[in-house]
Each structure stands twice: as C-alpha cells, then as structure tokens.
Design an enzyme around this catalytic site. Structure first.
Site, PDB file in Angstrom:
ATOM      1  N   SER A 130      -7.231   4.091  12.104  1.00 35.32           N
ATOM      2  CA  SER A 130      -7.196   3.015  10.975  1.00 35.32           C
ATOM      3  C   SER A 130      -6.673   1.687  11.564  1.00 35.32           C
ATOM      4  CB  SER A 130      -6.253   3.607   9.961  1.00 35.32           C
ATOM      5  OG  SER A 130      -5.835   2.893   8.990  1.00 35.32           O
ATOM      6  N   GLU A 132      -4.486   0.506   9.721  1.00 36.69           N
ATOM      7  CA  GLU A 132      -3.208   0.427   9.349  1.00 36.69           C
ATOM      8  C   GLU A 132      -2.217   0.711  10.485  1.00 36.69           C
ATOM      9  OE1 GLU A 132      -2.416  -0.164   6.213  1.00 36.69           O
ATOM     10  OE2 GLU A 132       0.011   0.676   6.269  1.00 36.69           O
ATOM     11  N   TYR A 153       2.112   7.347   6.972  1.00 40.26           N
ATOM     12  CA  TYR A 153       0.338   7.445   7.173  1.00 40.26           C
ATOM     13  C   TYR A 153       0.140   6.762   8.620  1.00 40.26           C
ATOM     14  CZ  TYR A 153      -4.567   6.270   6.675  1.00 40.26           C
ATOM     15  OH  TYR A 153      -5.811   6.169   6.793  1.00 40.26           O
TER      16      TYR A 153
HETATM   17  P1  NAP Z   1     -10.564   9.579   0.822  1.00 40.69           P
HETATM   18  O1  NAP Z   1     -11.814   9.151  -0.064  1.00 40.69           O
HETATM   19  O2  NAP Z   1      -9.460   9.600   0.653  1.00 40.69           O
HETATM   20  O3  NAP Z   1     -10.941  10.954   1.483  1.00 40.69           O
HETATM   21  C1  NAP Z   1     -10.104  11.967   1.842  1.00 40.69           C
HETATM   22  C2  NAP Z   1     -10.860  13.236   2.295  1.00 40.69           C
HETATM   23  O4  NAP Z   1     -10.055  14.185   3.072  1.00 40.69           O
HETATM   24  C3  NAP Z   1     -11.236  14.095   1.057  1.00 40.69           C
HETATM   25  O5  NAP Z   1     -12.627  14.666   1.258  1.00 40.69           O
HETATM   26  C4  NAP Z   1     -10.209  15.054   0.908  1.00 40.69           C
HETATM   27  O6  NAP Z   1     -10.439  16.016   0.212  1.00 40.69           O
HETATM   28  C5  NAP Z   1      -9.846  15.406   2.255  1.00 40.69           C
HETATM   29  N1  NAP Z   1      -8.824  16.097   2.438  1.00 40.69           N
HETATM   30  C6  NAP Z   1      -7.609  15.646   2.273  1.00 40.69           C
HETATM   31  N2  NAP Z   1      -6.557  16.503   2.491  1.00 40.69           N
HETATM   32  C7  NAP Z   1      -7.229  17.507   3.067  1.00 40.69           C
HETATM   33  C8  NAP Z   1      -6.603  18.794   3.580  1.00 40.69           C
HETATM   34  N3  NAP Z   1      -5.546  19.036   3.714  1.00 40.69           N
HETATM   35  N4  NAP Z   1      -7.692  19.565   4.114  1.00 40.69           N
HETATM   36  C9  NAP Z   1      -8.859  19.369   4.236  1.00 40.69           C
HETATM   37  N5  NAP Z   1      -9.581  18.008   3.635  1.00 40.69           N
HETATM   38  C10 NAP Z   1      -8.556  17.137   3.014  1.00 40.69           C
HETATM   39  O7  NAP Z   1     -10.620   8.608   2.473  1.00 40.69           O
HETATM   40  P2  NAP Z   1     -11.799   8.054   2.708  1.00 40.69           P
HETATM   41  O8  NAP Z   1     -11.564   6.470   2.307  1.00 40.69           O
HETATM   42  O9  NAP Z   1     -13.177   8.565   2.735  1.00 40.69           O
HETATM   43  O10 NAP Z   1     -11.447   7.793   4.469  1.00 40.69           O
HETATM   44  C11 NAP Z   1     -12.010   8.632   5.520  1.00 40.69           C
HETATM   45  C12 NAP Z   1     -10.997   8.975   6.479  1.00 40.69           C
HETATM   46  O11 NAP Z   1     -10.959   7.551   7.309  1.00 40.69           O
HETATM   47  C13 NAP Z   1      -9.504   9.197   6.380  1.00 40.69           C
HETATM   48  O12 NAP Z   1      -9.089   9.749   7.432  1.00 40.69           O
HETATM   49  C14 NAP Z   1      -8.788   7.930   6.218  1.00 40.69           C
HETATM   50  O13 NAP Z   1      -7.550   7.879   6.483  1.00 40.69           O
HETATM   51  C15 NAP Z   1      -9.531   6.983   7.617  1.00 40.69           C
HETATM   52  N6  NAP Z   1      -9.390   5.497   7.056  1.00 40.69           N
HETATM   53  C16 NAP Z   1     -10.174   5.120   5.930  1.00 40.69           C
HETATM   54  C17 NAP Z   1     -10.479   3.719   5.755  1.00 40.69           C
HETATM   55  C18 NAP Z   1     -10.719   2.971   4.625  1.00 40.69           C
HETATM   56  O14 NAP Z   1     -10.700   1.749   4.354  1.00 40.69           O
HETATM   57  N7  NAP Z   1     -11.454   3.964   3.669  1.00 40.69           N
HETATM   58  C19 NAP Z   1     -10.015   2.811   6.833  1.00 40.69           C
HETATM   59  C20 NAP Z   1      -9.416   3.260   8.040  1.00 40.69           C
HETATM   60  C21 NAP Z   1      -9.537   4.617   8.239  1.00 40.69           C
HETATM   61  P3  NAP Z   1     -10.370  16.031  -1.509  1.00 40.69           P
HETATM   62  O15 NAP Z   1     -11.850  15.517  -2.014  1.00 40.69           O
HETATM   63  O16 NAP Z   1     -10.498  17.477  -1.915  1.00 40.69           O
HETATM   64  O17 NAP Z   1      -9.280  15.451  -2.029  1.00 40.69           O
HETATM   65  O1  G4F Z   2      -6.139  -0.355  -1.460  1.00 37.14           O
HETATM   66  P1  G4F Z   2      -4.920   0.015  -0.585  1.00 37.14           P
HETATM   67  O2  G4F Z   2      -4.045   0.926  -1.291  1.00 37.14           O
HETATM   68  O3  G4F Z   2      -5.318   0.201   0.974  1.00 37.14           O
HETATM   69  P2  G4F Z   2      -4.410   0.298   2.370  1.00 37.14           P
HETATM   70  O4  G4F Z   2      -2.991   0.296   2.054  1.00 37.14           O
HETATM   71  O5  G4F Z   2      -4.724  -0.986   3.103  1.00 37.14           O
HETATM   72  O6  G4F Z   2      -4.783   1.521   2.919  1.00 37.14           O
HETATM   73  C1  G4F Z   2      -6.420   1.709   3.063  1.00 37.14           C
HETATM   74  O7  G4F Z   2      -6.918   1.045   4.169  1.00 37.14           O
HETATM   75  C2  G4F Z   2      -6.531   1.721   5.633  1.00 37.14           C
HETATM   76  C3  G4F Z   2      -7.116   0.912   6.444  1.00 37.14           C
HETATM   77  O8  G4F Z   2      -6.491  -0.442   6.681  1.00 37.14           O
HETATM   78  C4  G4F Z   2      -6.695   3.095   5.581  1.00 37.14           C
HETATM   79  F1  G4F Z   2      -6.450   3.586   6.751  1.00 37.14           F
HETATM   80  C5  G4F Z   2      -6.049   3.803   4.543  1.00 37.14           C
HETATM   81  O9  G4F Z   2      -6.544   5.187   4.551  1.00 37.14           O
HETATM   82  C6  G4F Z   2      -6.468   3.068   3.072  1.00 37.14           C
HETATM   83  O10 G4F Z   2      -8.105   3.422   2.958  1.00 37.14           O
HETATM   84  O11 G4F Z   2      -3.857  -1.509  -0.507  1.00 37.14           O
HETATM   85  C7  G4F Z   2      -4.367  -2.560  -0.064  1.00 37.14           C
HETATM   86  C8  G4F Z   2      -3.089  -3.765  -0.319  1.00 37.14           C
HETATM   87  C9  G4F Z   2      -1.981  -3.195   0.307  1.00 37.14           C
HETATM   88  O12 G4F Z   2      -1.216  -4.248   0.813  1.00 37.14           O
HETATM   89  C10 G4F Z   2      -0.891  -2.981  -1.236  1.00 37.14           C
HETATM   90  O13 G4F Z   2       0.247  -3.226  -1.146  1.00 37.14           O
HETATM   91  O14 G4F Z   2      -3.000  -3.879  -1.732  1.00 37.14           O
HETATM   92  C11 G4F Z   2      -1.927  -3.868  -2.142  1.00 37.14           C
HETATM   93  N1  G4F Z   2      -1.855  -3.717  -3.570  1.00 37.14           N
HETATM   94  C12 G4F Z   2      -1.207  -4.156  -4.413  1.00 37.14           C
HETATM   95  N2  G4F Z   2      -1.201  -3.793  -5.714  1.00 37.14           N
HETATM   96  C13 G4F Z   2      -1.874  -2.347  -3.949  1.00 37.14           C
HETATM   97  C14 G4F Z   2      -1.649  -2.412  -5.439  1.00 37.14           C
HETATM   98  N3  G4F Z   2      -2.291  -1.150  -3.424  1.00 37.14           N
HETATM   99  C15 G4F Z   2      -2.883   0.027  -4.367  1.00 37.14           C
HETATM  100  N4  G4F Z   2      -3.260   1.043  -3.749  1.00 37.14           N
HETATM  101  N5  G4F Z   2      -2.387  -0.233  -5.929  1.00 37.14           N
HETATM  102  C16 G4F Z   2      -1.578  -1.386  -6.425  1.00 37.14           C
HETATM  103  O15 G4F Z   2      -1.665  -1.367  -7.547  1.00 37.14           O
END
Ligand code: NAP
Ligand code: G4F
Length: 341
Positions: A130, A132, A153
């Site tokens: 990520s 992050e 995280y």
């Molecule tokens: P998400 O929607 O939160 O999905 C997370 C998945 O992990 C869900 O299927 C969840 O199952 C499963 N999970 C959580 N805890 C688990 C456990 N203990 N055992 C087995 N499965 C578990 O995340 P996403 O946005 O699709 O992201 C996918 C991956 O990419 C994650 O690793 C995230 O950290 C990483 N990532 C995401 C972003 C982004 O912007 N989306 C960016 C960079 C990296 P349930 O449905 O049962 O909760």
């Molecule tokens: O949407 P966010 O919660 O995403 P964040 O923290 O960037 O993390 C996501 O992206 C990562 C990749 O860079 C992934 F690895 C991670 O798993 C996840 O998918 O927050 C985005 C920004 C933050 O700066 C947060 O402080 O939005 C700001 N924010 C402002 N108000 C908020 C809110 N975030 C959330 N969730 N809720 C609010 O009310």
C-alpha cells in the site's frame, strides 16, 4: 485452465479481481470468513451452482490468523497464482485495533508465504502492498521512496512488504509487491472517505440524511478506479521475473475537492452539509499521496483508464440508484428502508 487462490475475495478489490480472472478463463478459489451476516454481497453475482459442471468459482472458509488451514488449502488447491488481498484494511481502525491489524495484515502474509514454502507448491504470489507505507515521505512517491509509516496499518504493511522480498530472495519464490495507491469504486467499503461522501451526498439529495460528518478535509490522495488497478495485479504475475511496482494515476486531490465535486454534481453546495467531527481525525495523518507509476507503465504496459471525474460520476450514479431504492421502500412504509419494524 489456470487456477488462482484469492484472499479478500469478498472485499472491493477481490470482487473486481474475481470478475477479471473468471473472464480470462481461470478457476478461482476464494477464502471467506464465517460471519453471522452475509459477507458475500460483492461476489453474489458471480456465484455459480457447484452442481453445474461449468462452475469455476469455489469459496473456502478460513481466516488469515490460522496458519494450518491456509497450508491445507494451498496444498489441496495447488493454485498457479495466489492473490493475497485479505487484510484489516482500514487505517483509522488500525489505531483502535493495532494488535489485530499487525496479526492479520502483517503476519497474515507470512502465514501464506510459509504455507507456500512448506507445501513446496510452485505458485506465483501477489502481495497487496500500500501507498500508506510511504506515510510522511514527500511526494511524488515511487519504488525508490523510503517508507515512513504513520499508522499500525502502514507498519503492518511494511512488515509484509519486506517479508515478501525476503522470501523471494531466500527461497526463490515468485512473489511481487503491488504498491497500490488509493483506488475506489461503487463497491468501496462505506467507511472509506470517497464512498462515505458519495453515499451521504446522494442520500442528502433525496432527503434521507441531513449532514455528513468528516475529519481532515485537507488530506490529498491519488485516487484511481479499482477495476483498473486489479488488472495491474494480474499483469505483475504474468512477467518472467518477480518484481515490485507502484500503481497510481499520477494525480492528487484533496478530500475537500472530492466532496465539493460530488455535491456539485448533485447541484448542492458541500459547505451547507459537511461538518467536521474530531472523531474522524487520526492520531497521525498521511498528508499527501501522489504516485509515480513510470515503472509499471514501462514494464507492465499498464495505464489507468478511468479519470478522476469519471470515477466520481460512476460512484455518484451507483449510490443515487441505491438511495432511490431506499427512498422507495421508506415511501412505501418500510422504516429506514428495511422492514425491521
Ligand atoms: P476491503 O474491501 O477492506 O477487503 C478486505 C478483505 O479482507 C475482505 O474480503 C475481508 O473479509 C478480508 N479479511 C479481513 N480480515 C480477514 C481475516 N482475518 N481473514 C480472512 N480475510 C479477512 O479492502 P480492499 O479495498 O479490497 O483492499 C484489498 C487489499 O489491498 C487490502 O489488503 C488492502 O489493505 C490493500 N490496499 C487497498 C487499497 C485501496 O485503496 N483499496 C490500496 C492499497 C492497498 P470480510 O468481507 O469478511 O470483511
Ligand atoms: O478513505 P480513507 O479512509 O483511506 P486511507 O486512509 O487513505 O486508506 C486507504 O488507502 C490506502 C492506500 O493509500 C489503503 F492501503 C488502505 O487500505 C485504504 O484503502 O481516508 C482517506 C483520507 C485520510 O487522510 C483521512 O484522514 O480521508 C481523510 N478523511 C477525512 N474524513 C476521512 C474522513 N477518512 C475516513 N475514512 N472517514 C472520514 O470521515
């Protein structure tokens, strides 16, 4: 027929990746958690009755915190490719649940790599790393940028990143880190900021909600479309040699700008509806993420297709459809859009 094992198949990315791989003719096996409520909503449309000889999607109960079972599954399934997307993926929540996040998001990766090593299966491994991890490192961030994690995280993901590189070198496992910047979609979890905004704004438009409470509006993110990003995951596992890649759009926007555009699209002024709640601020923030994906463009020939404005349109349209359904139910006398009474 190629066989893939996907952790996190019920999540946003897992569902788009499952669609992509089924479309390419793969047999896919997903890890799902036992839950007292349905957690397969994002992949229900892909479900095929297993009595159908054409069925190519299988789901297996398991958890990333239980290593023996991961080993059994990999041993029995013998996948050609493993996409490890499962994680406690919410940054704010990781401050409330640091130990759990370290276990699932950090050690979960080690458990899978150990399962590959111990079973001796020949497979290719994708780790959902990520942006992050870059944390406080100044933008733009590329594969060369040192990590400065700002949350439990991010620290867990940094551990996972390095253990992938270690197993690649030490045991010659084909293992890649995809360092993905934020990617969103109509299937984004409702507590991530983009979806929280599109969901609330559309409900406000239809009179189902009055206010939207947010935290830091000045944070900037490089937001892309999840459907584009899962293609990059697949491409990483189709190369001759394993490597690590940044995947990003190369544009950054603030949370304020995202909210302003979403409300504007609905002919609303965000200033009238958005209020600040300190609860949504984080003990440490990542101020600006802006990715440099030049390496992926060159070596994987990957490009994002969906623009920032197109992403907003897509999410607003999907959430407006959902809000309309909710309003129809409420107008028909079902309180809160459900018949819970
Ligand atoms: P998400 O929607 O939160 O999905 C997370 C998945 O992990 C869900 O299927 C969840 O199952 C499963 N999970 C959580 N805890 C688990 C456990 N203990 N055992 C087995 N499965 C578990 O995340 P996403 O946005 O699709 O992201 C996918 C991956 O990419 C994650 O690793 C995230 O950290 C990483 N990532 C995401 C972003 C982004 O912007 N989306 C960016 C960079 C990296 P349930 O449905 O049962 O909760
Ligand atoms: O949407 P966010 O919660 O995403 P964040 O923290 O960037 O993390 C996501 O992206 C990562 C990749 O860079 C992934 F690895 C991670 O798993 C996840 O998918 O927050 C985005 C920004 C933050 O700066 C947060 O402080 O939005 C700001 N924010 C402002 N108000 C908020 C809110 N975030 C959330 N969730 N809720 C609010 O009310």
């Amino acid at each position: 027929m190629k066989r893939a094992f996907i952790t996190g198949i019920t999540g946003q990315d897992g569902s788009y990746l499952a669609e992509l791989l089924l479309g390419k003719g793969y047999e896919i096996h997903g890890l799902i958690r036992r839950s007292s409520t349905f957690n397969t909503g994002r992949i229900d449309h892909l479900y095929q009755d297993l009595h159908n000889p054409e069925a190519r999607m299988y789901l297996h109960y398991g958890d990333l915190s239980v290593s023996g079972q991961l080993m059994d599954l990999l041993h029995d399934i013998r996948p050609d490719e493993v996409y490890h997307l499962g994680a406690q993926s919410h940054v704010r929540v990781s401050f409330d649940m640091p130990e759990y996040t370290g276990d699932v998001t950090g050690l979960g990766t080690l458990r899978l790599l150990e399962a590959i090593r111990k079973t001796g299966i020949k497979t290719k491994f994708y780790q959902a790393s990520s942006s992050e991890m870059f944390g406080a490192a100044p933008p733009p961030q590329s594969e060369e940028t040192p990590f400065e994690p700002q949350s439990p995280y991010a620290a867990a993901k940094v551990y996972a990143y390095y253990i992938v590189r270690n197993y690649r070198k030490a045991y010659n496992i084909y293992a890649c880190n995809g360092i993905l910047f934020n990617h969103e979609a109509p299937r984004r979890g409702e507590t991530f900021v983009t979806r929280k905004i599109t969901r609330a704004a559309t409900r406000i438009k239809l009179g189902l909600q009055e206010k939207l409470y947010l935290g830091n509006l000045e944070a900037k993110r490089d937001w892309g479309f999840a459907g584009d990003f899962v293609e990059a995951m697949w491409l990483m596992l189709q190369q001759d040699e394993p490597d690590d890649f940044v995947i990003a759009t190369g544009e950054t926007h603030s949370v304020r700008e995202f909210a302003e555009k979403v409300f504007q699209k609905l002919d609303l002024d965000y200033k009238e509806y958005v209020a600040i709640d300190q609860r949504y601020f984080r003990p440490a923030e990542v101020d600006v993420l802006l990715g440099d994906a030049a390496k992926a463009r060159k070596k994987l020939k990957w490009e994002p297709k969906v623009s920032f404005d197109q992403l907003i349109n897509m999410m607003v349209e999907a959430d407006m459809e959902m809000a309309r359904k909710e309003k129809t139910l409420i107008d028909a006398g079902f309180e809160n859009g459900s018949n819970r009474g």
